[in-house]
Design an enzyme around this catalytic site. Structure first.
Site, PDB file in Angstrom:
ATOM      1  N   TYR A 204       0.780  -1.183  -0.263  1.00 33.36           N
ATOM      2  CA  TYR A 204      -0.123  -0.030  -0.074  1.00 33.36           C
ATOM      3  C   TYR A 204       0.949   1.322  -0.042  1.00 33.36           C
ATOM      4  O   TYR A 204       1.747   1.198   0.781  1.00 33.36           O
ATOM      5  CB  TYR A 204      -0.914  -0.060   1.400  1.00 33.36           C
ATOM      6  CG  TYR A 204      -1.946  -1.165   1.403  1.00 33.36           C
ATOM      7  CD1 TYR A 204      -3.219  -0.750   0.562  1.00 33.36           C
ATOM      8  CD2 TYR A 204      -1.972  -2.210   2.036  1.00 33.36           C
ATOM      9  CE1 TYR A 204      -4.277  -1.778   0.613  1.00 33.36           C
ATOM     10  CE2 TYR A 204      -2.895  -2.991   1.969  1.00 33.36           C
ATOM     11  CZ  TYR A 204      -4.081  -2.698   1.356  1.00 33.36           C
ATOM     12  OH  TYR A 204      -5.189  -3.625   1.360  1.00 33.36           O
TER      13      TYR A 204
ATOM     14  N   HIS B 113     -10.636  -7.650  -3.601  1.00 34.53           N
ATOM     15  CA  HIS B 113     -10.076  -7.541  -2.125  1.00 34.53           C
ATOM     16  C   HIS B 113     -11.126  -8.331  -1.442  1.00 34.53           C
ATOM     17  O   HIS B 113     -11.413  -8.035  -0.379  1.00 34.53           O
ATOM     18  CB  HIS B 113     -10.326  -6.015  -1.904  1.00 34.53           C
ATOM     19  CG  HIS B 113      -9.381  -5.599  -0.850  1.00 34.53           C
ATOM     20  ND1 HIS B 113      -8.040  -5.044  -1.181  1.00 34.53           N
ATOM     21  CD2 HIS B 113      -9.041  -5.730   0.366  1.00 34.53           C
ATOM     22  CE1 HIS B 113      -7.237  -4.814  -0.146  1.00 34.53           C
ATOM     23  NE2 HIS B 113      -7.876  -5.244   0.978  1.00 34.53           N
TER      24      HIS B 113
ATOM     25  N   ASP C  17      -7.025  -1.393  -5.209  1.00 39.68           N
ATOM     26  CA  ASP C  17      -8.417  -1.413  -5.000  1.00 39.68           C
ATOM     27  C   ASP C  17      -8.980  -0.999  -3.821  1.00 39.68           C
ATOM     28  O   ASP C  17     -10.201  -1.194  -3.229  1.00 39.68           O
ATOM     29  CB  ASP C  17      -9.022  -2.791  -5.318  1.00 39.68           C
ATOM     30  CG  ASP C  17      -8.483  -3.975  -4.454  1.00 39.68           C
ATOM     31  OD1 ASP C  17      -7.843  -3.614  -3.582  1.00 39.68           O
ATOM     32  OD2 ASP C  17      -8.587  -5.016  -4.541  1.00 39.68           O
TER      33      ASP C  17
END
Length: 599
Positions: free
Chosen positions: A341, A458, A369
């Protein structure tokens, strides 16, 4: 399973004594210390634990000065305290803080807490805490080890890992039994009752062992019984009405096999290469955060299980074990991928990537996402149940956070395609875009130089009613088949060539079809519970698949043995499906072996 036996007795004693009486780490035997630190996380759901999540790790752990040859295996061992106060003592001396001094701060402007025998001033950290300041305020001048330990890597309190806003003051000294009692966290009867119930269920499961687990859904069933409500709320939650979570799997049911019979299938080989690395099956362990919620060893269970079975693990940015612990637990040359991330503060994101480079990880899965966390209502509701707001104003502000909401507070919501160039400048590792849900973005990923994509939503935890991984693969097959390997660009279902030449198992390579100018891998993630799901994805052109929740549940139920058992289940089911299809190796799988039932 036997690894849980000593924990049960230690946990039983701990629940009734340790949380109610502080014991200095330096005045107890290593046996007590180890038991306390490794207490079964299924028994730990004290007030406020749901938002005591290590988001701040993502901001600070990149600062570690990693030395590959000196990182110890910190799992299953006592961890010497490396934090040493610079206050009140000379070189080599450790400052001491009395319990009276800690208790005196509960009505002051400063906020002190005790963690594992050390005292910390967290006043400046209050507004940085990803779960909000209220949880710290409500536990000021308390021993919060019971809350802290299950959510953080074992080396988080080392001096080099502490956020600059957290000040280590010294080692706690208990002055009296009364002060010792006052430092203790209060545990509700309902919480103790749940712990007792979980312990009873664990003992019942251990008597039967992993032999009762014959498929991955069995792991899911038993994991729900063996972990706390907070853990289950995080693991099982998905966005809104959880429609996409369910559809992730049901979309596989729309794909029908077309088996070829009377083929010699005594020999079968399910091994492959994923991004150039050997894997016994075409499946990796997808990144999933907070494995310690289910088992005290957390993600390290999956690392060891992957090593024992020859598959690849991808590590979550929000893993409850540090990447140093995980890297130390792997075997020589064991490949590990890292889920990235990107932090809003680019210098911190750069440090994370630099650390992954130094640790010798083998690929980066850039997760795209989740620019913000989805509304995962199970997670939010359970958090609220265990940490009710303390005032009407707090309640009206709607600040109640679940585990998921807290962990996304540092992710950059403005990340865009142009940032891929910047990430590429930071590393030579393959970069895979994880979270692609349309054919347009798959094409865009190739255009911007990514090494591949993971078609994923996800786990249904972000935008409900979005496309599933397998449906996006079908979209690519229809609208951008050039992204696929040439032999998978043909239509699925019956093949005219095979009808004319039925002795052939697979059709010829398409005429005039050439590979892409550079290799581009397509993977699928989400809703994969059976070996047949894996084989269907491969028939349609995926190179491999990822499984997340299933492995979280497996390690919750059985630790390392659970992870190994899960791989064996998938391997057996994949090989069985291949044999019944008439395929001896993964390269035999083709679109002609499946058809899609249209709605």
């Amino acid at each position: 399973m036997s690894s849980f036996a000593p924990l049960r007795k230690a946990a039983s004693n701990f629940v009734r004594t340790a949380p109610r009486s502080f014991v200095s780490r330096r005045s107890t035997s290593s046996q007590v210390t180890s038991s306390t630190r490794r207490i079964d996380q299924r028994l730990i759901i004290g007030a406020g634990v749901a938002i005591s999540v290590p988001t701040y790790l993502y901001l600070t752990r990149a600062r570690l000065d990693y030395q590959p040859d000196t990182v110890p295996d910190k799992v299953n061992s006592d961890i010497p305290d490396q934090v040493r106060s610079t206050q009140g003592g000379g070189k080599g001396q450790v400052a001491k803080v009395s319990s009276k001094d800690v208790l005196d701060k509960k009505d002051s402007d400063e906020f002190w807490v005790v963690i594992n025998g050390d005292v910390y001033n967290v006043t400046e950290f209050l507004d940085e805490h990803p779960g909000g300041r209220e949880i710290i305020e409500s536990n000021r001048s308390k021993d919060v080890s019971y809350i802290f330990n299950p959510r953080h890597p074992s080396d988080q309190l080392n001096a080099e890992n502490l956020p600059p806003s957290v000040k280590h003051l010294g080692v706690l000294e208990i002055s009296s039994e009364e002060e010792k009692e006052e430092l203790q966290l209060k545990i509700s009867k309902s919480e103790l009752d749940e712990q007792d119930l979980l312990q009873k269920r664990r003992e019942e499961f251990d008597e039967k062992g992993l032999g009762q687990i014959i498929n991955m859904r069995d792991f899911e069933k038993h994991a729900e019984e063996l972990c706390s409500k907070v853990a289950w709320g995080y693991y099982a939650s998905a966005a809104d009405d959880e429609i996409t979570k369910e559809t992730n799997n049901t979309d596989y049911k729309k794909i029908r096999f077309r088996p070829r019979v009377l083929r010699p299938v005594k020999e079968v080989d399910s091994s492959t290469k994923i991004l150039g690395y050997d894997s016994t099956i075409p499946l990796w362990i997808s990144p999933a955060a907070m494995a310690k919620l289910g088992h005290p060893d957390g993600e390290v269970n999956l690392t060891k299980g992957a090593a024992a079975t020859g598959i690849i693990q991808c590590i979550s940015s929000f893993a409850s074990c540090s990447v140093e612990e995980i890297a130390a637990a792997r075997t020589n040359n064991q490949p590990l991928f890292f889920q990235l991330y990107v932090n809003s503060k680019r210098h911190l994101a750069k440090e994370v990537i630099s650390k992954i480079n130094r640790l010798g990880f083998n690929a980066i899965l850039l997760t795209v996402d989740a620019p913000v966390g989805g509304k995962r209502e199970r997670d939010i509701r359970v958090k609220g149940e265990f940490e009710a707001p303390k005032s009407d104003a707090y309640d009206k502000q709607g600040d109640t956070k679940g585990v998921a909401e807290a962990i996304f507070s540092a992710v950059d919501p403005d990340l865009n395609w142009k940032d891929l160039k910047w990430i590429r400048e930071q590393t030579d590792l393959p970069i895979i875009i994880k979270g692609v849900q349309t054919v347009e973005d798959a094409v865009q990923a190739y255009k911007y130089g990514a090494d591949g994509v993971v078609l994923s939503n996800h786990g249904g935890r972000q935008l409900d009613t979005s496309s599933t991984g397998i449906s996006t693969l079908l979209e690519i097959r229809k609208h951008a088949p050039f992204l696929l390997r040439p032999e998978y660009r043909i239509p699925h279902g019956p093949s005219k060539e095979l009808v004319q030449n039925p002795d052939l198992l697979v059709p010829s390579l398409p005429a005039n079809e050439k590979p892409l100018e550079r290799k581009f891998s397509i993977f699928v993630d989400g809703g994969i519970w059976r070996g047949t799901d894996v084989v269907k994805a491969l028939c349609l052109g995926a190179e491999a698949v990822g499984v997340g929740r299933g492995f979280l549940f497996a390690q919750t139920v059985g630790g390392v043995d659970g992870a190994i058992h899960a791989v064996k289940i998938f391997e057996s089911e994949i090989q069985l499906a291949m044999r019944l299809l008439g395929a001896n190796k993964l390269s035999d799988l083709r679109p002609s072996m499946v058809d899609v039932v249209e709605n």
